[in-house]
Design an enzyme around this catalytic site. Structure first.
Site, PDB file in Angstrom:
ATOM      1  N   ASP A  76       0.869  -1.165   0.000  1.00 37.15           N
ATOM      2  CA  ASP A  76       0.000   0.000   0.000  1.00 37.15           C
ATOM      3  C   ASP A  76       0.919   1.231   0.000  1.00 37.15           C
ATOM      4  OD1 ASP A  76      -2.396   1.630   0.532  1.00 37.15           O
ATOM      5  OD2 ASP A  76      -1.525   1.850   2.533  1.00 37.15           O
ATOM      6  N   LYS A 108     -10.316  -1.884  -2.302  1.00 34.92           N
ATOM      7  CA  LYS A 108     -10.170  -2.508  -0.984  1.00 34.92           C
ATOM      8  C   LYS A 108     -11.378  -2.149  -0.121  1.00 34.92           C
ATOM      9  CE  LYS A 108      -5.207  -1.433  -1.327  1.00 34.92           C
ATOM     10  NZ  LYS A 108      -4.104  -0.618  -0.750  1.00 34.92           N
ATOM     11  N   THR A 110      -2.453   0.866  -4.519  1.00 37.80           N
ATOM     12  CA  THR A 110      -2.993   2.015  -3.798  1.00 37.80           C
ATOM     13  C   THR A 110      -4.444   2.292  -4.151  1.00 37.80           C
ATOM     14  OG1 THR A 110      -2.746   4.418  -3.453  1.00 37.80           O
ATOM     15  CG2 THR A 110      -2.042   3.536  -5.585  1.00 37.80           C
ATOM     16  N   SER A 111      -5.179   2.851  -3.188  1.00 33.68           N
ATOM     17  CA  SER A 111      -6.559   3.251  -3.429  1.00 33.68           C
ATOM     18  C   SER A 111      -6.639   4.645  -4.038  1.00 33.68           C
ATOM     19  CB  SER A 111      -7.357   3.216  -2.117  1.00 33.68           C
ATOM     20  OG  SER A 111      -7.462   1.896  -1.638  1.00 33.68           O
ATOM     21  N   ASP A 121      -1.399  -0.519   6.264  1.00 35.01           N
ATOM     22  CA  ASP A 121      -1.631   0.155   7.544  1.00 35.01           C
ATOM     23  C   ASP A 121      -3.112   0.236   7.895  1.00 35.01           C
ATOM     24  OD1 ASP A 121      -2.324   3.545   6.994  1.00 35.01           O
ATOM     25  OD2 ASP A 121      -2.048   2.109   5.383  1.00 35.01           O
ATOM     26  N   ASP A 139      -0.076   5.181   0.915  1.00 35.65           N
ATOM     27  CA  ASP A 139      -0.295   6.147   1.988  1.00 35.65           C
ATOM     28  C   ASP A 139      -0.411   5.449   3.342  1.00 35.65           C
ATOM     29  OD1 ASP A 139      -0.606   8.625   0.316  1.00 35.65           O
ATOM     30  OD2 ASP A 139      -2.189   7.423  -0.560  1.00 35.65           O
TER      31      ASP A 139
END
Length: 213
Positions: free
Chosen positions: A11, A136, A105-106, A161, A13
């Site tokens: 991931d 996600k 990543t989102s 995270d 961020d």
């Protein structure tokens, strides 16, 4: 503890970089512009989800495209000085061959590339919000990354995270490593929980990657 893998999926961020202050600034401004209250935010899951899904939860459907473009613009403009690499990130990535890891990543690709470029990270493979139909905690982003790298999902390790990202990794059949950079350890369901990437070391062999904690 040692984990053996063929590929590492990160991931961004809260895992590779810290953009929390930037995110808070931008989303607070965005919420004010669109008349969204703290109570509105409190009723939905935010962290680790694509912005388009958050906007869809908060606003009428006809406003979502405009609102999505606005939050992306705010966040991209806030990148300079608003993003830093988290401890251990650069050293760990430098130890890995480009074909052994990916960023999942989102964020949109435009935003993710801006944040990564700010700290000097240039992944060969990245899956962003633009590449998927379900974000996600759905496993689609991580399964797509494994496919792009040509690796069995069961031989991938996910670094996250956020609970939503860890859930996605588990659903994809992958080993999960949680970082306590944005959530407390008891909120994170993973095979291994560490403070950040500085708690880990990697050894690249002919058979893959060995991760030690």
């Amino acid at each position: 503890m040692k984990i053996h893998a063929d590929a590492l999926l990160f991931d961004n961020d809260g895992t590779l970089v810290s953009s929390l202050e930037s995110v808070n600034r931008c989303w607070t401004r965005w919420a004010t512009e669109y008349g969204i209250t703290a109570d509105d935010f409190a009723r939905i899951e935010l962290h680790g989800r694509p912005a388009v899904e958050i906007a869809a939860d908060l606003l009428p459907a006809d406003i979502v495209p405009e609102a999505l473009a606005r939050i992306e613009q705010l966040e991209v403009e806030d990148v300079p000085g608003g993003v830093v690499a988290l401890p251990g990130t650069l050293a760990l990535l430098d130890a890995l061959p480009a074909e052994r890891w990916a960023v999942v990543t989102s964020a949109t690709r435009r935003l993710a590339e801006a944040r990564l470029e700010e700290v000097g990270i240039r992944p060969k493979t990245m899956i962003a919000a633009d590449d998927i139909t379900r974000g996600k905690p759905d496993p689609e982003p991580y399964l797509l990354a494994a496919r792009e790298l040509g690796v069995d999902p069961a031989r991938c390790v996910v670094f996250e995270d956020a609970p939503a990202g860890l859930q996605a990794g588990r659903a994809a059949g992958m080993t999960t490593v949680a970082l306590t950079t944005t959530h407390r350890a008891h909120e994170l369901d993973a095979d291994l929980v560490v403070e950040d990437l500085s708690a880990l070391s990697v050894l690249v062999t002919d058979h893959g990657v060995e991760i030690s904690a």
